[in-house]
Design a protein around this motif. Structure first.
Motif, PDB file in Angstrom:
ATOM      1  N   GLU A 230     -36.874  36.504   4.213  1.00  0.00           N
ATOM      2  CA  GLU A 230     -37.240  35.314   3.439  1.00  0.00           C
ATOM      3  C   GLU A 230     -37.724  35.651   2.030  1.00  0.00           C
ATOM      4  OE1 GLU A 230     -39.191  32.078   5.821  1.00  0.00           O
ATOM      5  OE2 GLU A 230     -39.488  33.780   7.159  1.00  0.00           O
ATOM      6  N   ALA A 231     -37.762  34.618   1.226  1.00  0.00           N
ATOM      7  CA  ALA A 231     -38.261  34.781  -0.149  1.00  0.00           C
ATOM      8  C   ALA A 231     -39.283  33.687  -0.416  1.00  0.00           C
ATOM      9  CB  ALA A 231     -37.112  34.676  -1.135  1.00  0.00           C
ATOM     10  N   THR A 232     -40.464  34.088  -0.872  1.00  0.00           N
ATOM     11  CA  THR A 232     -41.536  33.113  -1.138  1.00  0.00           C
ATOM     12  C   THR A 232     -41.256  32.376  -2.456  1.00  0.00           C
ATOM     13  OG1 THR A 232     -42.794  34.747  -2.350  1.00  0.00           O
ATOM     14  CG2 THR A 232     -43.276  34.531  -0.006  1.00  0.00           C
ATOM     15  N   THR A 234     -43.029  32.295  -5.064  1.00  0.00           N
ATOM     16  CA  THR A 234     -43.339  33.173  -6.207  1.00  0.00           C
ATOM     17  C   THR A 234     -42.155  34.079  -6.523  1.00  0.00           C
ATOM     18  OG1 THR A 234     -45.604  33.211  -5.404  1.00  0.00           O
ATOM     19  CG2 THR A 234     -45.058  34.776  -7.119  1.00  0.00           C
ATOM     20  N   TYR A 238     -39.694  34.260  -9.787  1.00  0.00           N
ATOM     21  CA  TYR A 238     -39.455  35.532 -10.488  1.00  0.00           C
ATOM     22  C   TYR A 238     -37.948  35.764 -10.683  1.00  0.00           C
ATOM     23  CZ  TYR A 238     -39.379  40.562 -11.396  1.00  0.00           C
ATOM     24  OH  TYR A 238     -39.150  41.792 -11.949  1.00  0.00           O
ATOM     25  N   ASP A 291     -39.878  41.853   6.165  1.00  0.00           N
ATOM     26  CA  ASP A 291     -39.323  40.541   6.516  1.00  0.00           C
ATOM     27  C   ASP A 291     -39.179  39.649   5.289  1.00  0.00           C
ATOM     28  OD1 ASP A 291     -39.369  41.210   9.186  1.00  0.00           O
ATOM     29  OD2 ASP A 291     -41.457  40.598   9.401  1.00  0.00           O
ATOM     30  N   SER A 292     -39.782  40.077   4.198  1.00  0.00           N
ATOM     31  CA  SER A 292     -39.734  39.255   2.978  1.00  0.00           C
ATOM     32  C   SER A 292     -39.292  40.120   1.809  1.00  0.00           C
ATOM     33  CB  SER A 292     -41.113  38.692   2.654  1.00  0.00           C
ATOM     34  OG  SER A 292     -41.706  38.174   3.798  1.00  0.00           O
ATOM     35  N   VAL A 293     -38.716  39.449   0.839  1.00  0.00           N
ATOM     36  CA  VAL A 293     -38.221  40.169  -0.336  1.00  0.00           C
ATOM     37  C   VAL A 293     -39.366  40.363  -1.332  1.00  0.00           C
ATOM     38  CG1 VAL A 293     -36.469  40.186  -2.154  1.00  0.00           C
ATOM     39  CG2 VAL A 293     -36.000  39.036   0.003  1.00  0.00           C
ATOM     40  N   LEU A 294     -39.438  41.556  -1.899  1.00  0.00           N
ATOM     41  CA  LEU A 294     -40.425  41.855  -2.945  1.00  0.00           C
ATOM     42  C   LEU A 294     -39.696  41.994  -4.286  1.00  0.00           C
ATOM     43  CD1 LEU A 294     -42.637  44.653  -1.344  1.00  0.00           C
ATOM     44  CD2 LEU A 294     -43.059  42.212  -1.413  1.00  0.00           C
ATOM     45  N   PRO A 295     -40.434  41.896  -5.389  1.00  0.00           N
ATOM     46  CA  PRO A 295     -39.784  42.145  -6.687  1.00  0.00           C
ATOM     47  C   PRO A 295     -39.124  43.533  -6.728  1.00  0.00           C
ATOM     48  CG  PRO A 295     -41.945  41.198  -7.019  1.00  0.00           C
ATOM     49  CD  PRO A 295     -41.823  41.442  -5.562  1.00  0.00           C
ATOM     50  N   GLU A 296     -39.735  44.485  -6.021  1.00  0.00           N
ATOM     51  CA  GLU A 296     -39.185  45.841  -6.017  1.00  0.00           C
ATOM     52  C   GLU A 296     -37.799  45.879  -5.371  1.00  0.00           C
ATOM     53  OE1 GLU A 296     -42.236  44.972  -5.476  1.00  0.00           O
ATOM     54  OE2 GLU A 296     -43.593  46.328  -6.505  1.00  0.00           O
ATOM     55  N   HIS A 299     -35.482  44.812  -8.024  1.00  0.00           N
ATOM     56  CA  HIS A 299     -35.287  45.901  -9.000  1.00  0.00           C
ATOM     57  C   HIS A 299     -34.306  46.936  -8.482  1.00  0.00           C
ATOM     58  CE1 HIS A 299     -39.653  45.026 -10.483  1.00  0.00           C
ATOM     59  NE2 HIS A 299     -38.805  44.081 -10.791  1.00  0.00           N
ATOM     60  N   ALA A 336     -42.754  39.162 -15.747  1.00  0.00           N
ATOM     61  CA  ALA A 336     -43.857  39.538 -14.844  1.00  0.00           C
ATOM     62  C   ALA A 336     -43.786  38.743 -13.543  1.00  0.00           C
ATOM     63  CB  ALA A 336     -45.189  39.276 -15.529  1.00  0.00           C
ATOM     64  N   ALA A 337     -44.328  39.343 -12.504  1.00  0.00           N
ATOM     65  CA  ALA A 337     -44.434  38.635 -11.215  1.00  0.00           C
ATOM     66  C   ALA A 337     -45.702  39.097 -10.518  1.00  0.00           C
ATOM     67  CB  ALA A 337     -43.228  38.926 -10.336  1.00  0.00           C
ATOM     68  N   PRO A 338     -46.617  38.306 -10.162  1.00  0.00           N
ATOM     69  CA  PRO A 338     -46.630  36.853 -10.411  1.00  0.00           C
ATOM     70  C   PRO A 338     -47.020  36.563 -11.860  1.00  0.00           C
ATOM     71  CG  PRO A 338     -48.632  37.543  -9.350  1.00  0.00           C
ATOM     72  CD  PRO A 338     -47.805  38.776  -9.479  1.00  0.00           C
TER      73      PRO A 338
ATOM     74  N   HIS B 257     -53.126  41.373 -12.430  1.00  0.00           N
ATOM     75  CA  HIS B 257     -51.739  41.737 -12.787  1.00  0.00           C
ATOM     76  C   HIS B 257     -51.547  41.645 -14.296  1.00  0.00           C
ATOM     77  CE1 HIS B 257     -49.373  42.582  -9.238  1.00  0.00           C
ATOM     78  NE2 HIS B 257     -49.902  41.568  -8.590  1.00  0.00           N
ATOM     79  N   ASN B 261     -50.531  44.608 -16.818  1.00  0.00           N
ATOM     80  CA  ASN B 261     -49.329  44.497 -17.668  1.00  0.00           C
ATOM     81  C   ASN B 261     -49.686  44.621 -19.149  1.00  0.00           C
ATOM     82  OD1 ASN B 261     -47.960  44.061 -15.333  1.00  0.00           O
ATOM     83  ND2 ASN B 261     -47.693  41.876 -15.605  1.00  0.00           N
ATOM     84  N   SER B 267     -44.269  44.994 -17.606  1.00  0.00           N
ATOM     85  CA  SER B 267     -44.636  44.526 -16.268  1.00  0.00           C
ATOM     86  C   SER B 267     -44.694  45.719 -15.315  1.00  0.00           C
ATOM     87  CB  SER B 267     -43.604  43.524 -15.769  1.00  0.00           C
ATOM     88  OG  SER B 267     -43.554  42.440 -16.655  1.00  0.00           O
ATOM     89  N   PHE B 269     -45.018  47.242 -11.626  1.00  0.00           N
ATOM     90  CA  PHE B 269     -44.830  46.975 -10.194  1.00  0.00           C
ATOM     91  C   PHE B 269     -45.100  48.278  -9.456  1.00  0.00           C
ATOM     92  CE2 PHE B 269     -42.137  44.060 -12.548  1.00  0.00           C
ATOM     93  CZ  PHE B 269     -42.392  42.848 -11.938  1.00  0.00           C
ATOM     94  N   ASP B 271     -43.047  50.009  -7.980  1.00  0.00           N
ATOM     95  CA  ASP B 271     -41.977  50.997  -8.151  1.00  0.00           C
ATOM     96  C   ASP B 271     -41.995  51.679  -9.523  1.00  0.00           C
ATOM     97  OD1 ASP B 271     -41.204  48.780  -9.563  1.00  0.00           O
ATOM     98  OD2 ASP B 271     -39.226  48.572  -8.666  1.00  0.00           O
ATOM     99  N   PHE B 301     -48.579  37.154  -2.336  1.00  0.00           N
ATOM    100  CA  PHE B 301     -47.558  36.411  -3.092  1.00  0.00           C
ATOM    101  C   PHE B 301     -46.166  36.437  -2.455  1.00  0.00           C
ATOM    102  CE2 PHE B 301     -50.571  37.260  -6.618  1.00  0.00           C
ATOM    103  CZ  PHE B 301     -50.780  35.945  -6.996  1.00  0.00           C
ATOM    104  N   PHE B 302     -45.846  37.501  -1.708  1.00  0.00           N
ATOM    105  CA  PHE B 302     -44.448  37.656  -1.306  1.00  0.00           C
ATOM    106  C   PHE B 302     -44.214  37.732   0.198  1.00  0.00           C
ATOM    107  CE2 PHE B 302     -44.942  39.756  -5.490  1.00  0.00           C
ATOM    108  CZ  PHE B 302     -44.238  38.825  -6.235  1.00  0.00           C
ATOM    109  N   ASP B 303     -45.283  37.864   0.948  1.00  0.00           N
ATOM    110  CA  ASP B 303     -45.089  38.002   2.396  1.00  0.00           C
ATOM    111  C   ASP B 303     -45.220  36.639   3.053  1.00  0.00           C
ATOM    112  OD1 ASP B 303     -44.872  38.780   4.955  1.00  0.00           O
ATOM    113  OD2 ASP B 303     -46.446  40.310   4.906  1.00  0.00           O
ATOM    114  N   THR B 304     -44.104  36.172   3.619  1.00  0.00           N
ATOM    115  CA  THR B 304     -44.131  34.838   4.247  1.00  0.00           C
ATOM    116  C   THR B 304     -44.830  34.871   5.591  1.00  0.00           C
ATOM    117  OG1 THR B 304     -41.956  35.331   5.131  1.00  0.00           O
ATOM    118  CG2 THR B 304     -42.039  33.999   3.135  1.00  0.00           C
ATOM    119  N   GLN B 305     -44.887  36.042   6.193  1.00  0.00           N
ATOM    120  CA  GLN B 305     -45.470  36.140   7.540  1.00  0.00           C
ATOM    121  C   GLN B 305     -46.973  36.454   7.494  1.00  0.00           C
ATOM    122  OE1 GLN B 305     -43.407  35.533  10.150  1.00  0.00           O
ATOM    123  NE2 GLN B 305     -41.797  35.227   8.631  1.00  0.00           N
TER     124      GLN B 305
END
Lengths: 338, 340
Positions: A230-232, A234, A238, A291-296, A299, A336-338, B257, B261, B267, B269, B271, B301-305
């Protein structure tokens, strides 16, 4: 059940990467990207000089995923029908028609390798465009389907004589453009030259465990994977910002040295391109056990999924690879994210 | 013929006129320059108005005299013998420093006499370290009258009496050592430019304040080099946040953040954190905390679970982490903290 499927298949994918890395050394990043493309069900354009191991890489992948493997060389006199059928005079002295590379394996065709695609004429590109987009072909008053087919093409960017630039519409059909470069590590370079196991490609490829994946199960699994990862909001925002930045990099303060930014980009990434980016990012997240997509994750596939889709002013086309790399790095650094 | 005669006569006329002009000029010059006999007594009746005081004059002061001469007829004043403006009296070849600034006169004819009222103004152009005697010179004017044995040409002179006064020094008592400064050529003491100095000081103050303001603006609105940096600003923002509102955790993470930055100028991250640490080595000491921060950010911010992780401890950890980052950006060694 689906979670177990995801876990099991991930183990297979990791096994696949390990096996390929055994025979194609120093190419971990391209191997990860091709694995991502296979599970995203996207076509791949390989870019690199001759003799860097592109064919070996594809043969190794084909052995691991099973199914039919066909290959054709792009030449200036190649016509679309050469991909479909082959005519010859038989022993009985009568003319015969046999299936061409595309039809040879029927629906089991899993990898179709088009070597030096930019040497083929635009008519051939046009045929390939349909096959890639729809995975169908009309021939002999019949519709042929290639549901499991992935097209891998390579092009030599150095030589420009007797070549036809692939139109942007055809480029956009490829999920990724992956550069294959000779590794810089001394030990690897020495091994490639002096280790005799690399001298016989057939024997080398035969050392890999065959059929690690089932080619005819990949479409269904890919659909499951895309649904599960999934993708949130945020992350979606991004991704949208990245997309906007490919269209108007100046709005995000992106600069490329020696380039007039107001004239550079004629067209940014397409909606199809961004959709493919997110598909690939989901696969990368899955391969990284998330289980979720990160900005990384974005990239990791951003350069390979977006660079070849950008349309630059003709004056900058000769420096496309270098400019695209700098532009996309600038975009990742600026958004940037977030 | 007439025409020829006119041509001959015209140069003769010009010659005669020139001769007459020369004679009259030499007469005036003679009348002005050469001494003449004194006018007989009883012919001139003098009355004068001198300055009210004869002491306390400074350089630049103007002294007015009004001389009234009542002269019996037929004597007449030769006006060209009156002194002219700019005339400076000399004594033994040295200038006296008293200069005639203005002169005017009027004439009134009576039945037996003629009254001449002469207004003269002198200006003082000299000073001295001590009180200096000075004099308004005795001006000599000439009259034209009947020829006598003494004055065959009828020219006689009359001496207007001088006026004695004192010029005061401009130096303050004690400011000048007189023994060392007796030169008459000493230049006058300059006036002190106090108002101008005050204006100059005021202008310098305004200029200084403007420069300070400019420095403040150029220094990203921070008075000191270590003030107002990204993590210092983030720290101030985090201090205002309360653990009661779950959304404020996101606000805190976003602020941090943004600060990272801004510090990196791109930005950051997880990585490309290695690149950030290479460019900002002072943050290497909190590398594990940075990793923890990014993991937390991913979770939020990114983990739905992810389950709700908002609590007091998390926000407190973020505040401490922000202070650690602030120490790093100031080049200080940050204090270690427990894991969140």
């Amino acid at each position: 059940m689906s979670d177990k499927q995801l876990t099991d298949m991930r183990e297979h994918a990791q096994k696949l990467e390990t096996e390929i890395n055994k025979v194609v050394v120093g190419q971990q990043t391209p191997i990860r990207l091709i694995t991502t493309a296979i599970f995203s069900r996207g076509h791949v354009l390989l870019e690199g000089d001759v003799g860097v191991g592109k064919t070996t890489l594809l043969r190794a992948f084909t052995r691991c995923i099973g199914g039919g493997y066909q290959r054709i060389e792009g030449t200036i006199d190649l016509m679309p029908n050469d991909l479909v059928y082959h005519t010859y005079l038989g022993e009985d002295g009568k003319p015969h028609v046999s299936p061409g590379p595309l039809l040879m394996s029927g629906e089991n065709l899993s990898v179709f390798f088009f070597n030096e695609i930019n040497r083929a004429r635009p008519q051939v590109h046009s045929l390939l465009l349909r096959v890639m987009a729809e995975r169908t072909l009309s021939a002999f008053n019949k519709e042929y389907h290639f549901p499991h087919m992935l097209v891998f093409a390579d092009r030599n960017q150095v030589e420009k004589e007797e070549t036809f630039e692939i139109p942007s519409a055809a480029r956009d059909r490829f999920m990724m453009e992956i550069p294959i470069v000779v590794p810089d590590d001394n030990a690897i370079m020495e091994s490639l030259v002096f280790d005799t196991k690399f001298h016989n490609v057939d024997a080398l490829v035969d050392t890999i465990q065959a059929d690690i994946l089932q080619f005819d199960q990949l479409n269904a699994f890919s659909a499951l994977l895309q649904a599960k990862i999934e993708a949130t909001p945020t992350l979606r925002q991004y991704a949208l910002n990245l997309w906007r930045a490919t269209k108007t990099p100046t709005a995000y303060g992106v600069k490329v040295s020696g380039v007039d930014m107001n004239r550079l980009v004629l067209s940014g990434a397409s909606p199809r391109g961004m959709s493919m980016l997110m598909r690939a990012a989901r696969v990368n997240a899955w391969l990284s056990k998330r289980d979720s997509v990160l900005p990384e994750d974005i990239h990791a596939v951003f350069h390979s999924t977006v660079a070849h889709r950008l349309v630059f002013s003709p004056v900058y086309e000769m420096r496309r690879t270098e400019i695209a790399r700098e532009l996309l790095t600038g975009i990742v650094n600026a958004v940037a994210a977030p | 013929m007439n025409c020829l005669m006119n041509k001959l006569i015209t140069p003769i006329r010009i010659g005669l006129l020139s001769l007459l002009l020369m004679l009259s000029t030499s007469f005036v010059a003679t009348a002005n320059d050469e001494p003449s006999p004194e006018i007989p007594e009883g012919i001139v009746k003098l009355s004068k108005v001198d300055p009210a005081r004869n002491v306390g004059f400074l350089m630049g002061d103007i002294l007015d005299r009004t001389i009234t001469l009542e002269v019996k007829k037929p004597y007449k004043l030769i006006e060209t013998t009156l002194p002219i403006v700019g005339y400076e009296h000399r004594y033994k070849g040295q200038v006296s420093g008293i200069e005639l600034r203005k002169i005017s006169h009027s004439t009134k004819e009576n039945r037996d006499t003629t009254t001449y009222v002469i207004q003269i103004a002198y200006q003082v152009f000299t000073t001295a370290p001590v009180v200096k005697p000075a004099i308004l010179p005795a001006e000599v004017v000439k009259f034209e009258g009947p020829a006598t044995e003494e004055a065959k040409d009828g020219l006689v002179q009359y001496k207007i009496p001088e006026f004695y006064f004192r010029i005061s020094p401009m130096a303050v008592f004690g400011a000048v050592k007189i023994e060392d400064d007796m030169s008459p050529l000493r230049q006058p003491i300059l006036l002190q430019p106090y108002p101008e100095k005050q204006k100059l000081v005021a202008c310098l103050v305004v200029l200084g304040l403007s420069l300070l303001g400019l420095l403040y603006i150029l220094g990203s609105r921070a008075w000191l080099p270590l003030m107002g940096r990204p993590f210092a600003q983030a720290s101030r923002q985090l201090r205002k946040l309360s653990a009661k509102d779950p959304e404020q955790l996101k606000t805190a993470l976003s602020s941090l953040h943004k600060a990272i930055n801004t510090t990196a100028k791109y930005s950051v991250f997880s990585d490309n954190m290695a690149v950030f640490l290479a460019h900002a080595p002072s943050f290497k000491s909190i590398e594990s905390e940075l990793n923890e921060f990014f993991a937390l950010s991913h979770q939020v911010f990114f983990d739905t679970q992810s389950t709700a992780i908002h609590d007091k401890n998390t926000l407190a950890w973020l505040k401490k982490f922000c202070k650690q980052c602030r120490d790093c950006e100031r080049g200080l060694k940050p204090a270690k903290q427990k894991k969140a």
